[in-house]
Scaffold this motif. Structure first.
Motif, PDB file in Angstrom:
ATOM      1  N   PHE A   4       0.816  -1.207   0.000  1.00 52.15           N
ATOM      2  CA  PHE A   4       0.000   0.000   0.000  1.00 52.15           C
ATOM      3  C   PHE A   4       0.853   1.262   0.000  1.00 52.15           C
ATOM      4  CE2 PHE A   4      -3.116  -3.091   1.489  1.00 52.15           C
ATOM      5  CZ  PHE A   4      -4.211  -2.733   0.716  1.00 52.15           C
ATOM      6  N   THR A   5       2.102   1.165   0.425  1.00 53.16           N
ATOM      7  CA  THR A   5       2.997   2.323   0.345  1.00 53.16           C
ATOM      8  C   THR A   5       3.292   2.661  -1.107  1.00 53.16           C
ATOM      9  OG1 THR A   5       4.000   1.718   2.471  1.00 53.16           O
ATOM     10  CG2 THR A   5       5.228   3.225   1.048  1.00 53.16           C
ATOM     11  N   THR A  52       2.286   5.945  -5.901  1.00 50.78           N
ATOM     12  CA  THR A  52       1.840   6.029  -7.300  1.00 50.78           C
ATOM     13  C   THR A  52       0.681   7.002  -7.444  1.00 50.78           C
ATOM     14  OG1 THR A  52       2.495   3.712  -7.598  1.00 50.78           O
ATOM     15  CG2 THR A  52       1.044   4.673  -9.258  1.00 50.78           C
ATOM     16  N   ILE A  53      -0.255   6.933  -6.510  1.00 53.12           N
ATOM     17  CA  ILE A  53      -1.383   7.868  -6.547  1.00 53.12           C
ATOM     18  C   ILE A  53      -0.891   9.305  -6.377  1.00 53.12           C
ATOM     19  CG2 ILE A  53      -3.483   8.563  -5.361  1.00 53.12           C
ATOM     20  CD1 ILE A  53      -3.951   5.616  -4.702  1.00 53.12           C
ATOM     21  N   CYS A  54       0.101   9.502  -5.509  1.00 47.71           N
ATOM     22  CA  CYS A  54       0.654  10.845  -5.317  1.00 47.71           C
ATOM     23  C   CYS A  54       1.305  11.359  -6.603  1.00 47.71           C
ATOM     24  CB  CYS A  54       1.670  10.834  -4.181  1.00 47.71           C
ATOM     25  SG  CYS A  54       0.932  10.623  -2.539  1.00 47.71           S
ATOM     26  N   ILE A  55       2.024  10.488  -7.292  1.00 49.64           N
ATOM     27  CA  ILE A  55       2.667  10.913  -8.558  1.00 49.64           C
ATOM     28  C   ILE A  55       1.615  11.312  -9.573  1.00 49.64           C
ATOM     29  CG2 ILE A  55       4.113  10.147 -10.469  1.00 49.64           C
ATOM     30  CD1 ILE A  55       5.527   8.268  -8.497  1.00 49.64           C
ATOM     31  N   ILE A  56       0.552  10.497  -9.676  1.00 50.95           N
ATOM     32  CA  ILE A  56      -0.510  10.812 -10.638  1.00 50.95           C
ATOM     33  C   ILE A  56      -1.203  12.117 -10.277  1.00 50.95           C
ATOM     34  CG2 ILE A  56      -2.699  10.019 -11.576  1.00 50.95           C
ATOM     35  CD1 ILE A  56      -1.684   7.156 -11.236  1.00 50.95           C
ATOM     36  N   LEU A  57      -1.476  12.314  -8.991  1.00 51.61           N
ATOM     37  CA  LEU A  57      -2.105  13.563  -8.568  1.00 51.61           C
ATOM     38  C   LEU A  57      -1.185  14.753  -8.819  1.00 51.61           C
ATOM     39  CD1 LEU A  57      -3.808  12.492  -5.214  1.00 51.61           C
ATOM     40  CD2 LEU A  57      -4.919  13.008  -7.402  1.00 51.61           C
ATOM     41  N   ASN A  58       0.106  14.569  -8.565  1.00 53.45           N
ATOM     42  CA  ASN A  58       1.051  15.662  -8.816  1.00 53.45           C
ATOM     43  C   ASN A  58       1.076  16.034 -10.295  1.00 53.45           C
ATOM     44  OD1 ASN A  58       3.010  17.560  -8.485  1.00 53.45           O
ATOM     45  ND2 ASN A  58       4.662  16.123  -8.077  1.00 53.45           N
ATOM     46  N   VAL A  59       1.052  15.016 -11.174  1.00 49.29           N
ATOM     47  CA  VAL A  59       1.005  15.289 -12.612  1.00 49.29           C
ATOM     48  C   VAL A  59      -0.281  16.025 -12.974  1.00 49.29           C
ATOM     49  CG1 VAL A  59       0.890  14.205 -14.894  1.00 49.29           C
ATOM     50  CG2 VAL A  59       2.483  13.327 -13.179  1.00 49.29           C
ATOM     51  N   LYS A 115       8.669   9.515 -12.763  1.00 46.84           N
ATOM     52  CA  LYS A 115       8.736   8.623 -11.616  1.00 46.84           C
ATOM     53  C   LYS A 115       7.799   7.435 -11.779  1.00 46.84           C
ATOM     54  CE  LYS A 115       8.579  10.274  -7.453  1.00 46.84           C
ATOM     55  NZ  LYS A 115       9.715   9.656  -6.771  1.00 46.84           N
ATOM     56  N   LEU A 116       6.793   7.601 -12.671  1.00 48.02           N
ATOM     57  CA  LEU A 116       5.882   6.476 -12.931  1.00 48.02           C
ATOM     58  C   LEU A 116       6.605   5.295 -13.563  1.00 48.02           C
ATOM     59  CD1 LEU A 116       2.728   8.340 -14.323  1.00 48.02           C
ATOM     60  CD2 LEU A 116       2.909   7.127 -12.149  1.00 48.02           C
ATOM     61  N   GLY A 117       7.715   5.569 -14.201  1.00 53.46           N
ATOM     62  CA  GLY A 117       8.459   4.477 -14.829  1.00 53.46           C
ATOM     63  C   GLY A 117       8.924   3.426 -13.850  1.00 53.46           C
ATOM     64  N   LEU A 165       2.384  -3.120  -6.425  1.00 52.39           N
ATOM     65  CA  LEU A 165       1.141  -2.540  -6.928  1.00 52.39           C
ATOM     66  C   LEU A 165       0.122  -3.629  -7.210  1.00 52.39           C
ATOM     67  CD1 LEU A 165       2.209   0.326  -9.376  1.00 52.39           C
ATOM     68  CD2 LEU A 165       1.211   0.514  -7.117  1.00 52.39           C
ATOM     69  N   GLN A 166       0.567  -4.727  -7.801  1.00 51.52           N
ATOM     70  CA  GLN A 166      -0.350  -5.831  -8.082  1.00 51.52           C
ATOM     71  C   GLN A 166      -0.871  -6.442  -6.787  1.00 51.52           C
ATOM     72  OE1 GLN A 166       1.769  -8.556 -10.597  1.00 51.52           O
ATOM     73  NE2 GLN A 166       2.096  -7.043 -12.230  1.00 51.52           N
TER      74      GLN A 166
END
Length: 1570
Positions: A398-399, A404-411, A497-499, A640-641
């Motif tokens: 979950f970390t 990942t959610i933070c990166i998407i929100l930042n984008v 960073k999503l990479g 993530l999976q």
């Protein structure tokens, strides 16, 4: 003799040179002869074998003693570069010694340049097809001649102001002046146009306004450089069309001057011909890449044993640690050279990694102690517990999900920035930026605590994260300083960073990194060429731009694009390589002349595009195999999976808890119902009911067997009709909305196999391939009785009368559905529906802006729409009856048909109500029904889905790159494209008059023209994407870049080139955001294309029937000869026959054709009348010669003349030429232009493509295109349908848009033809930006929303920007995708043909050609050939069976069996030749046996024979007889010394003849394998 063992590398010193000189002097004195030969592995240009070990850095690019023993004393030395390439130099011939500093420096430079030039030189010089340059120049020349004949002088037609009766006397007097037509003020100009309006005398050409007439006057447009008045200018115009540089302007000029019908010429040139030439070029380059790839693999296999041997030697001589390092390097080197797509991808990456590994090991020991002491934190037990706790948090799935959610929100927040932005929004974005910086900082700190600093910085992604954190912290302090606000543009790095959590992104970046590392030499060569071209342009034209600047600018100021300084020269070269060069070429003409500018521009265009395409294909080849890259998923991706699996599991658990009570109630109800069913008489139930009770039967499996027996017996007494008596309906088990039973569910619930067999018994149909599980009457009984059972709680027994009535109804219903099935499956019904579909689609083309003026057509279309609607509704109902609801709605094509029916109905409803009239505009979707009616389009759509959908991940990666550039563009240019424009001149105010927005708004006369923004800008991410799309398609990108270069700041007036270095942003986007993502996408599409092609072993874009046509077309293209015409017995006819069938006669005809083409080349507009007369008589001579050829062939061939298609073509050319020669004399030259005869005669040049007659290179290069023709036609049909749909949509939405920019009298959406013309331009990415600019006119200042359009009730001439953006962007993406697949089809056909030619196997075509040649040598079909003709027969064959002369020695060595009369059978010859070609093929024996059995089956009456000898034995017999004869004659000469001299002479001649035969045999025997 064998070469001595190699020694180590030794520097070449003065002592080495002295030793060589001493050895040479000693050798000359002793005259010693050596048998050494040069070692092929140590030749110049090859890599130094690995047995010599690694090259020390001190020896790179330094003189070394020659390692080849052959050159040991040849006064030579070698030099090795970093890639171990060998260079050999002479130590004595140069005036400078090898130890001179100047020569040593020169040698180093040459060795370095060789690194990145050798590969390109190898591919260009080694590939023979590049020598066929005549193909690239011949075909454009032919089309240039056609264009010159069609449009010569047309671009001088202009609208001239003609004096009226009420004009003044002065004007009347001026008309008498012959120079009146040259006065530019008398021409008609459109508003804002530089050149006069062109016109034509055809009805579909441009028309002049009232008071003007169309005359041929003045000069050609574009400073006189755009015309078709001579061959040279026509060739330049055609080259411009092929390169797609500003083609829309040339389209409009020609269509205005000549008529819209000539759009066909431009479609052929700009699309098909340009497509073919580009495919040809790409195919040749792709073949070159594949050959080098195969060569690299063969080289790796060849050197692998040597590498293993070298490894063993190194293991014996080196230490254990060094041995282990070398072994790793050897394994990686061997595997890498086997996998990489090019030879250039061999050693670079491995050597880099090895050096990096060694560099890490070279650190002093004190650094390791420092790292262990300060970077590995194991202080105390409390710290270790904290570390363990933090490590548990960091490693939790979950970390990673949270990060990942933070990166998407930042984008997402980064993409929200725009201009103008309120203060509140700005504060929110600043706060979110600080929050995310804090989150990423905490992530870095926690990870450092969990794995120590030493372990944290060992991971590349952690280093990247730390840089982002460092940037974010520094940005918080520097953004307040003036001039450093651009520092925040680096925030976009957070997107990548999503990479870390995206495996596809990681694989693509890894592939890109490896490819660019391996191709760095080619990249360096490309940039070196650009640098060289920029410097060359600066030196050639730099001073001219300054001296003759007044020729190109009225104010004598340098324009934006010039070559006076290096930066602008570099930008000019870059613009040329991007495909925009014609406008700068015109400026170059004005300042430097034509003869100096054209060579420079052609060099940059041709050589630069060659380098770019080669680099592009190398990258595509790498990305096409990216899926094969074995990359393990990292822990973050797995986490993530795991997190998603836990969330899904939790949701399911919650749902199960919520629904648990309801499920228990439902289960109890079903158990009660099952009990009731079992208790009732089983005979009252159908098979459907029994299938619902299988679960109960499984639970009761331990019950007594009597119950099962009862069920079986009662089942036989059921009311289910017997399959042998009743008829079944071709419907699936899911037939309607009231049917709930699934066939798969039935089978899964069946207790044993017998029940499945019972179900399958009813799965029969004579009309459908869909199996059914139950009969229709069972379902009706079940559905009729089910509600009663559920309501009453128990089942009721049905009376026999009720069951009988239900059975009769079911029978009737079944017959109805079967009849419907027969109707919809009937071929006539399908043809009728297809015809109606085409008619309904074609009717849409008539609904243009003139439909209200054509009342009759409008009424007919309204009735036709109603009829089409009823027909399609009836078809839908029939299919519902035949297939059932579920079978119908689970078929994608039927879903499309249903949608079209809804569109028809909505359109009819919209006509009946005024408020619903906007719904009529969706009628364009009716054309999509064509997709479901024609198999060819279905195949193409399926193939596109197969090749495109799997590339969605790659597309998202490319979209992420574009998003990064869009955000950067917003940061750099948001709000800076505004400018203050002078309303009188339409130009921007200079900075000296207006510096900012406040000064602009303070101007008194500026009320109608406020502070205005550019239509394409970077004020938000959405419009930034559109701007980048225009840059990517090279449409309007110059305007966008000019705005960026002139930008000063927010609310500041732009200044000319105030921010010139902002062009770097666009250069970076073209390279990183366009070139690389394009190679990724196309590589992924090719990978899917090859995967599906391997599955079906054929082209995925053709139907089953077209596969047969493909093989027939391939057979036709490979057909080299026809049935020979018998030679006439008449002497005169025989003489003529020999004449016309002689190859010299064909050569003479081809020479005449080329001479006729040359006569057209020398023509020009407004030439001397005497030249016209001379050309008329020359044409008459050519017509006479071609007529004579036709007559001669008719005399000897008779009716056989018309059995050949080429002869028919020649006959038609002669007939039309004679007609065109004399027809103008009768009806006048106005109706029949003189150029008609020349065009007809020029058409004979197509003979150059004729097999056997023309050059073979044209046939070979045309073959891939012809074989791809079925697939290309299918794809073209889909393109036309897409264009049709979008053309109709454009007519409904943009027909009344104000005519400006790209919307004019030729390109508009008023009619179907004009709409198709617009879409053709968009298809080739030409001028769509100008059309979109016209559609952007949606404000009162730009258009009039209340304008009255004559002849219609529609008001206004404004556009809809949102609809326009969606319209053009979607069409560009769809058309690009289809065109890319067209290129892939042709290029893959090139590779397919090349691979088959290179493979040492034989195809059916080779055997067919063998028997075609055999027919010429065995016309009586005896299956035998005389041994004396065998040499000529083998030389007449085509490769690979060809045996070129001299071949007698090879034929003898084949040891062919011979029958009586020295005859040889065709099968024996074919088997021997096949064995010769496939000598190294493991499948040779199998092929030979198949050939022999196949020949036996094809010739059941084969003539048997007994071989009496073989060719080898016969030759031995001849040689033996010759030896005996020589001995006998020698004996006779010794015994008969008293013979006469005549007898001696005769004997001498015979002996000489025998000696010649013996010497010939000795030579052939030496060449053979005996």
């Amino acid at each position: 003799m064998a070469s001595p063992e190699p020694k180590g590398l030794v520097p070449f010193t003065r002592e080495s040179l002295e030793v060589m000189e001493q050895h040479n002097a000693k050798k000359h004195s002793e005259e010693h002869k050596e048998d050494l030969k040069p070692n092929t592995d140590l030749e110049v240009g090859k890599e130094l074998p690995f047995v010599y070990g690694n090259i020390p850095r001190a020896m790179v690019s330094e003189p070394l003693e020659d390692v080849d023993p052959y050159y040991k004393n040849k006064m030579t030395f070698i030099v090795l570069n970093k890639k171990r390439t060998i260079f050999r130099f002479n130590a004595t011939w140069c005036t400078l010694s090898p130890f001179n500093s100047v020569r040593r420096t020169t040698i180093k430079i040459l060795a370095y340049i060789k690194i990145f030039t050798s590969k390109l030189h190898f591919n260009i010089s080694n590939y023979k097809k590049f020598e066929n340059f005549e193909n690239y120049s011949f075909k454009p020349s032919i089309f240039s001649l056609i264009g010159m004949e069609l449009f010569m002088g047309n671009l001088k037609h202009k609208c001239l102001r003609w004096p009226q009766e009420n004009e003044t006397e002065t004007l009347h007097n001026r008309t008498g002046n012959p120079y009146y037509i040259r006065e530019t003020e008398n021409f008609y100009y459109l508003e804002g146009e530089r050149y006069a309006l062109l016109c034509g005398n055809r009805t579909d050409a441009g028309q002049c306004p009232e008071g003007y007439v169309c005359v041929k006057a003045g000069v050609n447009p574009d400073y006189g450089y755009t015309n078709f008045d001579s061959f040279g200018w026509t060739l330049l115009a055609l080259f411009r069309l092929m390169m797609q540089d500003y083609p829309e302007a040339l389209y409009h000029q020609i269509l205005y001057a000549s008529g819209k019908v000539y759009m066909i010429f431009f479609v052929v040139i700009s699309f098909w011909f340009a497509f073919y030439m580009a495919s040809l070029f790409l195919g040749i380059l792709a073949i070159s890449c594949e050959e080098e790839k195969q060569r690299a693999a063969e080289k790796a296999k060849k050197i692998e044993p040597e590498l293993q041997q070298a490894l063993t030697e190194l293991q014996e001589g080196n230490k254990a640690a060094e041995t282990k390092t070398t072994e790793i390097e050897m394994k990686k080197r061997s595997s890498t050279s086997m996998i990489t797509s090019l030879d250039m991808l061999d050693d670079t990456t491995i050597r880099h990694k090895e050096e990096l590994r060694k560099s890490r090991k070279r650190c002093p020991f004190c650094w390791y102690r420092f790292a262990k002491t300060f970077l590995i934190w194991n202080c105390s037990p409390c710290w270790l517990k904290l570390k363990e706790f933090v490590h548990m948090i960091i490693r939790d799935p979950f970390t990673d999900l949270f990060l990942t959610i933070c990166i998407i929100l930042n984008v997402h927040f980064l993409a929200l920035e725009h201009y103008p932005m309120s203060l509140e929004t700005n504060n929110i974005l600043n706060i979110e930026n600080q929050v995310f910086i804090g989150i990423f900082t905490a992530e870095m700190i926690f990870k450092i605590i969990a794995v120590h600093p030493y372990g944290y910085f060992q991971v590349g992604w952690n280093i990247y994260d730390s840089l982002i954190v460092f940037h974010g912290l520094v940005e918080l302090y520097v953004t307040h300083f003036h001039g450093l606000a651009v520092f925040r543009s680096f925030r976009v790095l957070r997107i990548f960073k999503l990479g870390r959590y995206w495996p596809t992104f990681k694989i693509l970046m890894l592939t890109l990194g490896n490819s660019m590392m391996a191709l760095k030499d080619l990249v360096l060569l490309l940039f070196t060429f650009i640098f060289f071209s920029a410097v060359l342009g600066l030196k050639l034209f730099g001073s001219n731009y300054k001296i003759y600047v007044c020729n190109i600018d009225e104010d004598c100021q340098l324009p934006r694009w010039h070559m006076h300084d290096f930066l602008h020269s570099f930008l000019n070269v870059f613009r040329i390589l991007c495909g925009e060069w014609i406008e700068t070429l015109w400026d170059c003409f004005k300042v430097a002349g034509q003869f100096s500018c054209i060579p420079f521009y052609m060099m940059v265009i041709l050589v630069g595009n060659l380098l770019i395409l080669y680099l592009f294909l190398a990258l595509v080849s790498s990305f096409s195999s990216y899926k094969a890259t074995t990359t393990e998923e990292n822990d973050e991706a797995k986490n993530l999976q795991r997190a998603m699996a836990r969330i899904k599991k939790g949701i399911n658990y919650v749902l199960s808890k919520i629904l648990c009570k309801n499920q228990n109630v439902l289960e109890e109800t079903m158990d009660n119902v099952s009990d009731i069913y079992v208790k009732e008489n089983i005979s009252d139930h159908t098979l459907s009911e029994l299938s619902n009770t299988q679960d109960f039967l499984k639970d009761k499996d331990k019950s007594s067997g009597t119950e099962k027996n009862t069920m079986t017996e009662n089942g036989s007494q059921s009311l289910i009709p017997s399959p042998s008596v009743s008829e079944t309906v071709p419907i699936a088990s899911e037939e309607s909305d009231i049917e709930n039973l699934d066939n798969k569910e039935i089978q899964s619930k069946s207790g044993d196999g017998s029940s499945k067999e019972k179900v399958k018994q009813f799965s029969s149909s004579e009309c459908s391939t869909v199996d059914i599980a139950i009969s229709e009457e069972e379902e009706m009984v079940y559905e009729r009785g089910k509600p009663k059972r559920l309501k009453n709680g128990y089942g009721r027994r049905s009376s026999s009368a009720q069951i009988s009535r239900d059975s009769k109804k079911g029978k009737m219903w079944q017959n109805i559905r079967k009849t419907c099935c027969k109707i919809v499956e009937n071929s006539c019904f399908k043809c009728f529906i297809g015809l109606v579909t085409l008619l309904s689609t074609g009717a849409l083309a008539f609904e243009d802006i003139y439909i209200d003026q054509r009342k009759t057509i409008k009424i007919l279309l309204e009735y036709a729409d109603m009829i089409f609607t009823y027909i399609f509704i009836l078809e839908m109902l029939l299919k519902w009856m035949a297939y059932g609801f579920k079978a119908y709605f689970t078929n994608g094509w039927y879903q499309l048909d249903f949608m079209v029916v809804i569109v028809f109905c909505v359109s009819l409803i919209g006509k009946s109500r005024e408020e619903l009239k906007p719904l009529i505009s969706i009628k364009f979707l009716r054309a999509l029904r064509v997709l479901s009616q024609f198999e060819r389009m279905k195949v193409v759509v399926r193939a596109l889905v197969k090749t495109t959908l799997p590339t969605l991940n790659v597309f998202l990666v490319c979209l992420m790159i574009w998003l990064a550039f869009s955000i950067i563009g917003v940061h750099l240019f948001a709000g800076t494209f505004y400018e203050c424009i002078d309303p009188t001149s339409g130009e921007r105010f200079p900075v000296s008059e207006v510096m900012n927005r406040s000064q602009c708004e303070s101007l008194v006369f500026n009320e109608s023209m406020p502070w205005e923004n550019a239509k394409l800008n970077f004020d938000n991410v959405g419009i930034s994407f559109l701007s980048l799309l225009q840059v990517a398609t090279f449409n309007g990108w110059i305007t966008i870049m000019n705005s960026a270069v002139d930008s000063v700041g927010v609310d500041m007036q732009p200044n000319f080139e105030d921010n010139i270095y902002m062009c770097c942003y666009f250069i970076d986007f073209i390279i990183i955001g366009l070139f690389l993502p394009l190679s990724m996408l196309i590589g992924a599409i090719i990978a899917n294309f090859n995967k599906h092609k391997v599955k079906i072993t054929s082209n995925i874009f053709i139907t089953v029937k077209q596969k047969k046509q493909y093989h027939a077309l391939k057979k036709l293209m490979c057909e080299v000869s026809q049935k020979p015409v018998p030679r006439p017995e008449n002497k005169f006819q025989g003489f003529v026959f020999d004449l016309v069938t002689n190859q010299v006669f064909d050569v003479i005809i081809m020479v005449l054709i080329f001479f006729q083409a040359i006569t057209i080349m020398i023509q020009s507009d407004e030439q001397n009348p005497k030249i016209d007369i001379a050309l008329y008589w020359i044409n008459s001579v050519f017509v006479t010669l071609y007529t004579g050829e036709c007559v001669l062939k008719l005399v000897v061939f008779h009716y056989n003349y018309f059995t050949n298609g080429w002869n028919l073509f020649d006959f038609m050319v002669v007939v039309f030429s004679i007609t065109g020669l004399f027809l103008p004399l009768m009806v006048g030259y106005y109706l029949v232009p003189p150029s008609l005869v020349q065009l007809i005669l020029l058409s004979r040049i197509i003979h150059i493509l004729r097999p056997e007659k023309g050059p073979k290179v044209f046939h070979d290069l045309l073959l891939p295109l012809m074989l791809s023709l079925p697939a290309l036609l299918n794809i073209s049909l889909l393109i036309f349908l897409i264009m049709f749909v979008y053309a109709i949509f454009g007519m409904y939405n943009f027909a009344y848009v104000k005519k400006e920019a790209g919307i004019n009298d030729v390109s508009n959406f008023e009619t179907f033809g004009s709409s198709m013309l617009c879409l053709f331009q968009v298809t080739i990415f030409a001028g769509w930006d100008e059309m979109l600019n016209a559609i952007f006119n949606s404000k009162w200042s730009d258009c009039d929303p209340d304008k009255i359009n004559p002849g219609t009730q529609v008001r206004g001439d404004c556009g809809n920007p949102f609809v326009g953006i969606v319209y053009f962007v979607s069409y560009i993406l769809i058309s690009w995708l289809i065109i890319v697949n067209m290129y892939i089809v042709v290029v893959m056909e090139f590779l397919n043909i090349a691979s088959k030619k290179k493979a040492k196997t034989l195809s059916k075509d080779d055997f067919r050609k063998f028997f075609q040649v055999w027919k010429r040598f065995d016309p009586d079909r005896t299956q035998y050939i005389d041994s004396s003709k065998l040499s000529d027969f083998a030389a007449a064959l085509d490769p690979p069976l060809l045996m070129a002369k001299p071949n007698k020695g090879q034929i003898v060595a084949m040891d062919l069996p011979m029958a009586v009369g020295d005859r040889i059978h065709c099968l024996d010859i074919l088997l021997a030749l096949t064995k010769r070609v496939m000598s190294k093929d493991v499948s040779m024996e199998k092929v030979l046996s198949e050939m022999e059995s196949g020949f036996t089956l094809a010739n059941p009456f084969k003539i048997t024979y007994e071989p009496i000898t073989t060719t080898l034995k016969r030759k031995q017999e001849v040689v033996s007889a010759t030896i005996i004869q020589r001995a006998y004659k020698s004996y006779r000469l010794r015994q008969n010394d008293k013979k006469t001299s005549d007898i001696r002479m005769i004997d001498g001649d015979v002996e000489v003849q025998a000696i010649k035969e013996d010497s010939y045999f000795d030579k052939t025997e030496g060449k053979s394998t005996i």
